[in-house]
Scaffold this active site. Structure first.
Site, short mmCIF file in Angstrom:
data_model
loop_
_atom_site.label_atom_id
_atom_site.label_comp_id
_atom_site.label_asym_id
_atom_site.label_seq_id
_atom_site.Cartn_x
_atom_site.Cartn_y
_atom_site.Cartn_z
N ASP A 159 -7.54 -2.68 14.34
CA ASP A 159 -8.95 -2.96 13.99
C ASP A 159 -9.07 -4.19 13.09
O ASP A 159 -10.12 -4.46 12.54
CB ASP A 159 -9.56 -1.74 13.29
CG ASP A 159 -8.83 -1.38 11.98
OD1 ASP A 159 -7.84 -2.07 11.63
OD2 ASP A 159 -9.26 -0.42 11.32
N ASP A 211 0.81 -1.22 0.00
CA ASP A 211 0.00 0.00 0.00
C ASP A 211 0.84 1.27 0.00
O ASP A 211 2.06 1.22 0.21
CB ASP A 211 -0.97 0.01 1.20
CG ASP A 211 -0.31 -0.50 2.49
OD1 ASP A 211 0.93 -0.47 2.58
OD2 ASP A 211 -1.05 -0.93 3.40
N HIS A 244 -7.25 -4.75 10.27
CA HIS A 244 -6.96 -4.56 8.84
C HIS A 244 -5.65 -5.24 8.43
O HIS A 244 -4.74 -5.40 9.24
CB HIS A 244 -7.01 -3.09 8.43
CG HIS A 244 -5.87 -2.23 8.90
ND1 HIS A 244 -6.06 -1.00 9.49
CD2 HIS A 244 -4.52 -2.40 8.86
CE1 HIS A 244 -4.88 -0.46 9.77
NE2 HIS A 244 -3.94 -1.28 9.41
C1 F6R Z 1 1.47 -1.39 6.15
C2 F6R Z 1 0.17 -2.03 6.26
C3 F6R Z 1 -0.63 -2.00 7.50
C4 F6R Z 1 0.20 -2.19 8.78
C5 F6R Z 1 -0.69 -2.09 10.02
C6 F6R Z 1 0.11 -2.21 11.30
O1 F6R Z 1 2.01 -1.56 4.85
O2 F6R Z 1 -0.26 -2.58 5.30
O3 F6R Z 1 -1.61 -2.99 7.45
O4 F6R Z 1 0.82 -3.44 8.74
O5 F6R Z 1 -1.36 -0.87 10.01
O6 F6R Z 1 0.94 -1.10 11.42
P1 F6R Z 1 2.12 -1.06 12.52
O7 F6R Z 1 3.08 -2.13 12.12
O8 F6R Z 1 2.73 0.31 12.36
O9 F6R Z 1 1.48 -1.31 13.83
#
Ligand code: F6R
Length: 257
Positions: free
Chosen positions: A136, A67, A138
């Site tokens: 959440d 992303d 995702h």
């Molecule tokens: C990043 C991504 C997101 C992160 C998620 C966790 O490329 O796709 O899904 O993996 O938001 O973020 P952190 O690792 O910063 O807690």
């Protein structure tokens, strides 16, 4: 899902890096799916170490990032282009022309997303996808209620995600409201998936992903449909799992595999 529990983030990341490195050694032209955020930082560090000290060679690999924030130029310090340069690409020998990240400034976003999907396809598909997990539930930026059949597309971020990610920006106001992300169906096409999650803030999402029902409200639960997912957790992230003893037992049995 194969669930592996570790005492801390570092131990989990070294083990996850071992799986990535094994693939790259076995298949020098591997296609890697990459994530950003805080979670994979130690994994990238370990891969860089193996490149420098053990000759792990990425020169034949191709990468696709999950992303990018919509509206951020690749040069923006908070862009995922910048993150990847700083935290991985500059430390290994990946050819720049084979690293792919969605363009946050694409003028025709639907066409750019279709092109991104086509590029993944023509590279032969992703061999191994690295994922983090949102609090959440995702994966990528597929927010709750994303279609389980979604493909690479424009996505509006939830306030939960913007608030979580505000720690990387000077203020919440600066966190973009939109992103371009691989879809859930795109992610599920990877041949192997590894997901890392660390800290108690991820515990509820981890429990829903592994032990909850398949649900659009928990996009990561779609990983239950995939035959080759390995989840690397520290104690905090694993703290709400009800079958922890069972995972530990399986982990002992699979040690070294
Ligand atoms: C990043 C991504 C997101 C992160 C998620 C966790 O490329 O796709 O899904 O993996 O938001 O973020 P952190 O690792 O910063 O807690």
């Amino acid at each position: 899902m194969r669930v592996s529990l570790y005492s801390d983030e570092q131990a989990a990341s070294v083990e996850a890096a071992r799986q990535v490195a094994a693939l790259v050694r076995r298949k020098p032209a591997a296609v890697l799916g990459l994530a950003t955020g805080g979670t994979p930082l130690a994994l990238y560090k370990e891969l860089i170490r193996q490149h420098g000290q053990e000759g792990l060679d990425f020169s034949g690999c191709t990468t696709f990032n999950l992303d990018e924030y919509a509206g951020l130029a690749p040069s923006h310090p908070m862009s995922y282009h910048h993150y990847m340069r700083e935290n991985f690409f500059e430390g290994v020998n990946l050819p720049a022309e084979r690293t792919n990240i969605p363009d946050g400034l694409a003028e025709d976003i639907p066409a750019h997303c279709a092109d991104y999907e086509a590029k993944i396809h023509s590279a032969g598909g992703v061999d191994l996808q690295i994922l983090g997990l949102g609090s959440d539930g995702h994966i990528g930026f597929n927010e709750p209620t994303s279609s389980l059949g979604s493909r690479t597309r424009f996505q509006t971020l939830t306030e939960n995600t913007r608030t979580d990610n505000a720690r990387y920006f000077a203020s919440l106001e600066e966190v973009p409201r939109h992103a371009i992300t691989m879809g859930i169906a795109t992610i599920l096409e990877a041949r192997e998936i590894i997901l890392l999650a660390f800290g108690a803030a991820k515990a509820a999402a981890v429990a829903s992903m592994i032990e909850g029902p398949l649900a659009a409200m928990v996009p990561a639960s779609a990983l239950q449909l995939h035959p080759a997912v390995r989840v690397f957790l520290d104690e905090g992230a694993a703290s709400l799992l009800t079958k922890k003893d069972y995972y530990r037992y399986l982990q002992q049995q699979c040690a070294g595999q």
